[in-house]
Design a protein around this motif. Structure first.
Motif, PDB file in Angstrom:
ATOM      1  N   GLU A  95       0.744  -1.132   0.028  1.00 38.82           N
ATOM      2  CA  GLU A  95       0.019   0.048  -0.013  1.00 38.82           C
ATOM      3  C   GLU A  95       0.857   1.211   0.077  1.00 38.82           C
ATOM      4  O   GLU A  95       0.568   2.113  -0.611  1.00 38.82           O
ATOM      5  N   LEU A  96       1.875   1.191   0.834  1.00 36.42           N
ATOM      6  CA  LEU A  96       2.861   2.203   0.696  1.00 36.42           C
ATOM      7  C   LEU A  96       3.612   2.670  -0.514  1.00 36.42           C
ATOM      8  O   LEU A  96       3.690   3.818  -0.958  1.00 36.42           O
ATOM      9  N   ASP A 103       2.504   1.619  -3.357  1.00 27.88           N
ATOM     10  CA  ASP A 103       1.346   1.824  -4.515  1.00 27.88           C
ATOM     11  C   ASP A 103       1.045   3.235  -4.414  1.00 27.88           C
ATOM     12  O   ASP A 103       0.881   3.735  -5.550  1.00 27.88           O
ATOM     13  N   ALA A 104       0.945   3.593  -3.223  1.00 27.37           N
ATOM     14  CA  ALA A 104       0.490   5.216  -3.121  1.00 27.37           C
ATOM     15  C   ALA A 104       1.807   6.124  -3.335  1.00 27.37           C
ATOM     16  O   ALA A 104       1.345   7.427  -3.338  1.00 27.37           O
ATOM     17  N   GLY A 105       2.941   5.512  -3.486  1.00 28.63           N
ATOM     18  CA  GLY A 105       4.106   6.610  -3.580  1.00 28.63           C
ATOM     19  C   GLY A 105       4.379   7.167  -2.326  1.00 28.63           C
ATOM     20  O   GLY A 105       5.218   8.023  -2.536  1.00 28.63           O
ATOM     21  N   VAL A 106       3.923   6.838  -1.138  1.00 28.26           N
ATOM     22  CA  VAL A 106       4.248   7.398  -0.020  1.00 28.26           C
ATOM     23  C   VAL A 106       5.823   7.020   0.196  1.00 28.26           C
ATOM     24  O   VAL A 106       6.697   7.848   0.656  1.00 28.26           O
ATOM     25  N   SER A 141       8.879  10.082  -0.050  1.00 27.70           N
ATOM     26  CA  SER A 141       8.059  11.091  -0.769  1.00 27.70           C
ATOM     27  C   SER A 141       7.859  12.173   0.085  1.00 27.70           C
ATOM     28  O   SER A 141       8.176  12.342   1.087  1.00 27.70           O
ATOM     29  N   PHE A 188       0.395   6.745   8.931  1.00 26.04           N
ATOM     30  CA  PHE A 188      -0.173   6.401   7.740  1.00 26.04           C
ATOM     31  C   PHE A 188      -1.199   5.169   7.953  1.00 26.04           C
ATOM     32  O   PHE A 188      -1.994   4.985   7.166  1.00 26.04           O
ATOM     33  N   GLY A 240      -4.458   6.717   6.845  1.00 20.53           N
ATOM     34  CA  GLY A 240      -4.594   6.395   5.365  1.00 20.53           C
ATOM     35  C   GLY A 240      -3.318   6.924   4.750  1.00 20.53           C
ATOM     36  O   GLY A 240      -2.688   7.593   5.256  1.00 20.53           O
ATOM     37  N   MET A 241      -3.551   6.651   3.285  1.00 19.58           N
ATOM     38  CA  MET A 241      -2.185   7.102   2.499  1.00 19.58           C
ATOM     39  C   MET A 241      -2.296   8.350   2.093  1.00 19.58           C
ATOM     40  O   MET A 241      -1.610   8.919   1.321  1.00 19.58           O
ATOM     41  N   THR A 242      -3.633   9.069   2.045  1.00 25.53           N
ATOM     42  CA  THR A 242      -3.817  10.344   1.665  1.00 25.53           C
ATOM     43  C   THR A 242      -4.002  11.433   2.681  1.00 25.53           C
ATOM     44  O   THR A 242      -4.904  11.514   3.471  1.00 25.53           O
TER      45      THR A 242
END
Length: 308
Positions: free
Chosen positions: A15-16, A18-21, A34, A286, A290-292
Protein backbone atom coordinates in the motif's frame (compact mmCIF):
# COMPACT_ATOMS: atom_id res chain seq x y z
CA UNK A 1 18.38 -12.30 4.54
CA UNK A 2 15.62 -14.75 5.41
CA UNK A 3 12.35 -13.49 6.85
CA UNK A 4 8.68 -14.04 6.40
CA UNK A 5 6.35 -11.09 6.53
CA UNK A 6 2.81 -11.77 7.63
CA UNK A 7 -0.10 -10.88 5.35
CA UNK A 8 -0.65 -7.52 7.06
CA UNK A 9 3.00 -6.50 6.73
CA UNK A 10 3.06 -7.42 3.06
CA UNK A 11 -0.19 -5.58 2.42
CA UNK A 12 0.95 -2.44 4.26
CA UNK A 13 4.26 -2.35 2.37
CA UNK A 14 2.44 -2.76 -0.94
CA UNK A 15 0.00 0.00 0.00
CA UNK A 16 2.84 2.42 0.85
CA UNK A 17 4.62 1.69 -2.42
CA UNK A 18 1.47 1.74 -4.57
CA UNK A 19 0.46 5.11 -3.09
CA UNK A 20 3.98 6.51 -3.63
CA UNK A 21 4.39 7.31 0.06
CA UNK A 22 7.64 5.35 -0.03
CA UNK A 23 9.69 4.31 -3.04
CA UNK A 24 11.65 1.08 -2.92
CA UNK A 25 15.38 0.72 -3.55
CA UNK A 26 17.70 -2.21 -4.24
CA UNK A 27 18.65 -2.30 -0.54
CA UNK A 28 16.20 -3.92 1.89
CA UNK A 29 15.27 -1.50 4.65
CA UNK A 30 16.21 1.63 2.66
CA UNK A 31 13.54 3.75 1.00
CA UNK A 32 13.22 6.96 -0.96
CA UNK A 33 10.73 9.18 0.85
CA UNK A 34 7.95 11.09 -0.82
CA UNK A 35 7.15 14.72 -0.08
CA UNK A 36 4.09 13.61 1.90
CA UNK A 37 6.14 11.26 4.07
CA UNK A 38 8.74 13.96 4.76
CA UNK A 39 6.06 16.48 5.66
CA UNK A 40 4.79 14.08 8.31
CA UNK A 41 8.29 13.32 9.63
CA UNK A 42 9.08 17.03 9.85
CA UNK A 43 5.79 17.67 11.61
CA UNK A 44 6.42 14.99 14.23
CA UNK A 45 9.94 16.31 14.84
CA UNK A 46 8.59 19.84 15.29
CA UNK A 47 5.99 18.66 17.82
CA UNK A 48 8.67 16.90 19.89
CA UNK A 49 10.94 19.95 19.81
CA UNK A 50 8.07 22.29 20.74
CA UNK A 51 7.22 20.17 23.78
CA UNK A 52 10.86 20.11 24.84
CA UNK A 53 11.29 23.84 24.35
CA UNK A 54 8.33 24.63 26.57
CA UNK A 55 9.54 22.50 29.50
CA UNK A 56 13.25 21.65 29.32
CA UNK A 57 14.70 24.53 27.26
CA UNK A 58 17.27 22.11 25.81
CA UNK A 59 20.31 22.84 23.68
CA UNK A 60 19.23 21.94 20.15
CA UNK A 61 21.81 19.97 18.16
CA UNK A 62 21.67 18.06 14.90
CA UNK A 63 24.35 15.39 14.61
CA UNK A 64 25.98 13.97 11.46
CA UNK A 65 25.27 10.45 10.18
CA UNK A 66 28.87 9.40 10.88
CA UNK A 67 31.04 9.50 13.98
CA UNK A 68 34.58 8.56 14.99
CA UNK A 69 35.35 4.84 14.97
CA UNK A 70 36.79 5.15 18.48
CA UNK A 71 33.32 6.04 19.82
CA UNK A 72 32.10 2.47 19.28
CA UNK A 73 34.78 1.29 21.68
CA UNK A 74 34.26 4.09 24.21
CA UNK A 75 30.49 3.62 24.41
CA UNK A 76 30.74 -0.21 24.44
CA UNK A 77 28.43 -0.40 21.42
CA UNK A 78 30.84 -2.66 19.53
CA UNK A 79 30.84 -5.17 22.38
CA UNK A 80 27.09 -5.13 22.85
CA UNK A 81 25.81 -4.89 19.27
CA UNK A 82 28.53 -5.86 16.76
CA UNK A 83 25.87 -7.27 14.42
CA UNK A 84 24.25 -3.85 14.00
CA UNK A 85 27.21 -1.59 13.24
CA UNK A 86 28.10 -0.05 9.89
CA UNK A 87 31.78 0.58 9.24
CA UNK A 88 32.92 3.01 6.52
CA UNK A 89 35.67 1.81 4.16
CA UNK A 90 37.49 3.40 1.24
CA UNK A 91 40.20 2.57 -1.28
CA UNK A 92 43.73 3.49 -0.25
CA UNK A 93 45.78 1.50 -2.77
CA UNK A 94 48.00 2.30 -5.77
CA UNK A 95 47.00 2.78 -9.40
CA UNK A 96 47.92 -0.84 -10.12
CA UNK A 97 45.86 -2.04 -7.18
CA UNK A 98 43.00 0.11 -8.38
CA UNK A 99 43.07 -1.61 -11.75
CA UNK A 100 42.89 -4.97 -9.99
CA UNK A 101 39.94 -3.76 -7.91
CA UNK A 102 38.02 -2.60 -11.01
CA UNK A 103 38.77 -5.89 -12.75
CA UNK A 104 37.55 -7.87 -9.76
CA UNK A 105 34.33 -5.85 -9.66
CA UNK A 106 33.78 -6.28 -13.40
CA UNK A 107 34.16 -10.05 -13.12
CA UNK A 108 31.86 -10.32 -10.14
CA UNK A 109 34.72 -10.93 -7.70
CA UNK A 110 35.21 -9.69 -4.14
CA UNK A 111 36.33 -6.09 -4.62
CA UNK A 112 35.29 -5.01 -1.09
CA UNK A 113 38.24 -6.93 0.34
CA UNK A 114 40.55 -4.30 -1.17
CA UNK A 115 38.99 -1.48 0.83
CA UNK A 116 40.46 -0.12 4.07
CA UNK A 117 38.49 1.13 7.11
CA UNK A 118 38.53 4.91 7.52
CA UNK A 119 38.15 6.70 10.85
CA UNK A 120 34.38 6.83 10.56
CA UNK A 121 31.42 4.59 11.32
CA UNK A 122 27.74 5.09 10.70
CA UNK A 123 26.05 6.51 13.77
CA UNK A 124 23.93 3.86 15.56
CA UNK A 125 22.36 6.19 18.16
CA UNK A 126 22.15 9.98 17.92
CA UNK A 127 22.73 10.65 21.63
CA UNK A 128 26.16 9.00 21.59
CA UNK A 129 27.56 12.09 19.89
CA UNK A 130 26.57 14.60 22.59
CA UNK A 131 27.95 13.04 25.80
CA UNK A 132 31.58 13.97 24.97
CA UNK A 133 30.44 17.63 24.88
CA UNK A 134 29.24 17.65 28.49
CA UNK A 135 32.25 17.50 30.78
CA UNK A 136 34.05 17.30 32.84
CA UNK A 137 31.73 18.87 35.46
CA UNK A 138 28.00 19.04 34.78
CA UNK A 139 26.28 22.20 36.13
CA UNK A 140 23.87 21.82 39.09
CA UNK A 141 20.79 22.11 36.89
CA UNK A 142 22.11 19.39 34.59
CA UNK A 143 22.36 19.51 30.82
CA UNK A 144 19.53 18.84 28.39
CA UNK A 145 19.74 18.31 24.66
CA UNK A 146 17.26 18.05 21.80
CA UNK A 147 19.17 15.73 19.44
CA UNK A 148 18.24 14.60 15.95
CA UNK A 149 20.35 12.57 13.58
CA UNK A 150 20.39 9.95 10.85
CA UNK A 151 21.19 6.51 12.26
CA UNK A 152 22.06 3.13 10.79
CA UNK A 153 21.65 -0.42 12.04
CA UNK A 154 22.42 -3.44 9.89
CA UNK A 155 19.05 -5.16 10.13
CA UNK A 156 17.96 -5.68 6.50
CA UNK A 157 14.23 -6.32 6.32
CA UNK A 158 11.36 -6.01 3.89
CA UNK A 159 9.16 -4.79 6.76
CA UNK A 160 8.96 -0.99 6.31
CA UNK A 161 8.89 -0.61 10.11
CA UNK A 162 12.43 -2.00 10.31
CA UNK A 163 14.49 0.40 8.25
CA UNK A 164 18.28 0.20 8.21
CA UNK A 165 18.57 3.97 7.77
CA UNK A 166 16.32 6.08 9.99
CA UNK A 167 16.15 9.27 12.02
CA UNK A 168 16.22 9.30 15.79
CA UNK A 169 14.94 12.35 17.67
CA UNK A 170 16.06 12.22 21.29
CA UNK A 171 15.55 14.21 24.45
CA UNK A 172 18.69 13.72 26.54
CA UNK A 173 19.59 14.68 30.09
CA UNK A 174 22.95 14.55 31.89
CA UNK A 175 22.94 15.15 35.66
CA UNK A 176 22.10 13.47 38.94
CA UNK A 177 20.43 10.04 39.18
CA UNK A 178 17.19 11.69 40.33
CA UNK A 179 17.23 14.13 37.41
CA UNK A 180 17.90 11.37 34.90
CA UNK A 181 15.08 9.16 36.19
CA UNK A 182 12.64 12.05 36.38
CA UNK A 183 13.48 13.07 32.80
CA UNK A 184 12.98 9.54 31.49
CA UNK A 185 9.66 9.04 33.26
CA UNK A 186 8.25 12.45 32.36
CA UNK A 187 9.14 12.07 28.70
CA UNK A 188 7.74 8.54 28.67
CA UNK A 189 4.41 10.05 29.69
CA UNK A 190 4.83 12.92 27.22
CA UNK A 191 5.48 10.50 24.35
CA UNK A 192 2.26 8.63 25.14
CA UNK A 193 0.39 11.93 25.30
CA UNK A 194 1.76 13.11 21.94
CA UNK A 195 0.79 9.85 20.26
CA UNK A 196 -2.72 9.95 21.72
CA UNK A 197 -3.18 13.51 20.43
CA UNK A 198 -2.11 12.26 16.99
CA UNK A 199 -4.83 9.62 17.11
CA UNK A 200 -2.55 6.65 17.81
CA UNK A 201 -3.28 3.91 20.33
CA UNK A 202 -0.10 2.91 22.17
CA UNK A 203 1.04 0.88 25.15
CA UNK A 204 4.04 1.25 27.45
CA UNK A 205 5.97 -1.91 28.23
CA UNK A 206 9.31 -2.73 29.90
CA UNK A 207 11.87 -3.57 27.25
CA UNK A 208 15.41 -4.83 26.87
CA UNK A 209 17.96 -4.59 24.11
CA UNK A 210 18.99 -7.57 22.00
CA UNK A 211 22.55 -7.76 23.31
CA UNK A 212 25.04 -9.89 21.40
CA UNK A 213 27.47 -12.47 22.74
CA UNK A 214 27.78 -14.94 25.60
CA UNK A 215 26.70 -12.41 28.22
CA UNK A 216 23.63 -11.26 26.29
CA UNK A 217 21.20 -13.04 28.58
CA UNK A 218 22.82 -11.63 31.70
CA UNK A 219 22.82 -8.09 30.32
CA UNK A 220 19.21 -8.33 29.18
CA UNK A 221 18.10 -9.75 32.53
CA UNK A 222 19.89 -6.95 34.38
CA UNK A 223 18.23 -4.33 32.20
CA UNK A 224 14.80 -5.83 32.90
CA UNK A 225 15.39 -6.28 36.63
CA UNK A 226 16.33 -2.63 37.05
CA UNK A 227 13.51 -1.38 34.78
CA UNK A 228 16.03 0.69 32.85
CA UNK A 229 14.25 0.76 29.50
CA UNK A 230 10.64 1.14 28.39
CA UNK A 231 9.10 1.24 24.93
CA UNK A 232 5.98 2.94 23.65
CA UNK A 233 4.55 0.48 21.16
CA UNK A 234 2.02 1.15 18.44
CA UNK A 235 0.62 -0.44 15.32
CA UNK A 236 2.45 0.06 12.05
CA UNK A 237 2.46 -2.83 9.62
CA UNK A 238 0.98 -5.60 11.77
CA UNK A 239 -1.64 -5.92 14.48
CA UNK A 240 0.08 -9.04 15.79
CA UNK A 241 3.22 -7.28 16.97
CA UNK A 242 3.48 -3.71 18.18
CA UNK A 243 6.39 -1.64 16.92
CA UNK A 244 8.41 0.56 19.28
CA UNK A 245 7.61 4.14 18.24
CA UNK A 246 9.62 5.60 21.12
CA UNK A 247 11.94 4.25 23.79
CA UNK A 248 12.91 5.63 27.19
CA UNK A 249 16.27 4.55 28.55
CA UNK A 250 17.99 5.26 31.86
CA UNK A 251 21.71 4.53 31.37
CA UNK A 252 22.67 4.95 35.03
CA UNK A 253 26.33 6.10 35.17
CA UNK A 254 27.47 4.29 32.00
CA UNK A 255 28.13 7.35 29.83
CA UNK A 256 29.23 9.41 32.82
CA UNK A 257 31.94 6.84 33.50
CA UNK A 258 32.93 6.51 29.84
CA UNK A 259 33.37 10.25 29.31
CA UNK A 260 34.48 11.27 32.80
CA UNK A 261 31.39 13.34 33.61
CA UNK A 262 30.75 14.35 37.22
CA UNK A 263 28.26 16.45 39.14
CA UNK A 264 29.45 19.30 41.36
CA UNK A 265 29.82 16.99 44.39
CA UNK A 266 32.23 14.77 42.45
CA UNK A 267 29.77 11.91 41.84
CA UNK A 268 29.63 10.31 38.41
CA UNK A 269 26.89 11.87 36.30
CA UNK A 270 23.92 9.80 35.19
CA UNK A 271 22.15 10.06 31.84
CA UNK A 272 18.81 9.23 30.27
CA UNK A 273 17.30 9.63 26.84
CA UNK A 274 13.89 9.29 25.27
CA UNK A 275 14.11 8.65 21.55
CA UNK A 276 11.37 8.97 18.93
CA UNK A 277 11.78 6.88 15.78
CA UNK A 278 10.53 9.48 13.32
CA UNK A 279 10.01 7.13 10.37
CA UNK A 280 8.17 4.65 12.57
CA UNK A 281 5.86 7.32 13.96
CA UNK A 282 5.14 8.48 10.41
CA UNK A 283 4.37 4.89 9.37
CA UNK A 284 2.02 4.49 12.32
CA UNK A 285 0.20 7.65 11.25
CA UNK A 286 -0.19 6.43 7.66
CA UNK A 287 -1.38 3.05 8.96
CA UNK A 288 -3.95 4.73 11.20
CA UNK A 289 -5.17 7.58 9.01
CA UNK A 290 -4.60 6.31 5.47
CA UNK A 291 -2.29 7.05 2.56
CA UNK A 292 -3.81 10.40 1.59
CA UNK A 293 -2.98 13.37 3.81
CA UNK A 294 -6.04 15.30 2.63
CA UNK A 295 -8.23 12.74 4.38
CA UNK A 296 -6.46 12.84 7.74
CA UNK A 297 -8.31 14.29 10.76
CA UNK A 298 -8.15 18.06 11.06
CA UNK A 299 -6.69 17.85 14.58
CA UNK A 300 -3.75 15.79 13.34
CA UNK A 301 -3.13 18.04 10.33
CA UNK A 302 -3.13 21.16 12.54
CA UNK A 303 -0.90 19.56 15.17
CA UNK A 304 1.68 18.54 12.55
CA UNK A 305 1.27 21.85 10.66
CA UNK A 306 0.81 19.82 7.49
CA UNK A 307 -1.13 21.82 4.93
CA UNK A 308 -3.72 20.11 2.79
Amino acid sequence: MSETLDDEQQAFRAELLDAGVLLGTALPGAYIHSEAFERVVSGVAAVVSDRARSTDHPVVVRVPPVMARSRLLETNYLSAFPDLIGSVHSFRGSHREHAALVAAAASGGDWAGDLTPVDAVLCPAACHQVYPLCGPVVPPAGLRFDVLGQCFRAEPSMDPARMQSFRMHEQVVVGTPAAALAHRDRWLSEASRVFAELGLTTTVEPANDAFFGRLSGVLAAGQRAKNLKYEVGGRTSSTRTLTALASANYHEDHFGTVFGLTTEDGATAHTACVGFGLERVALALFAEHGMTLDRWPDQVMVMLAVGR
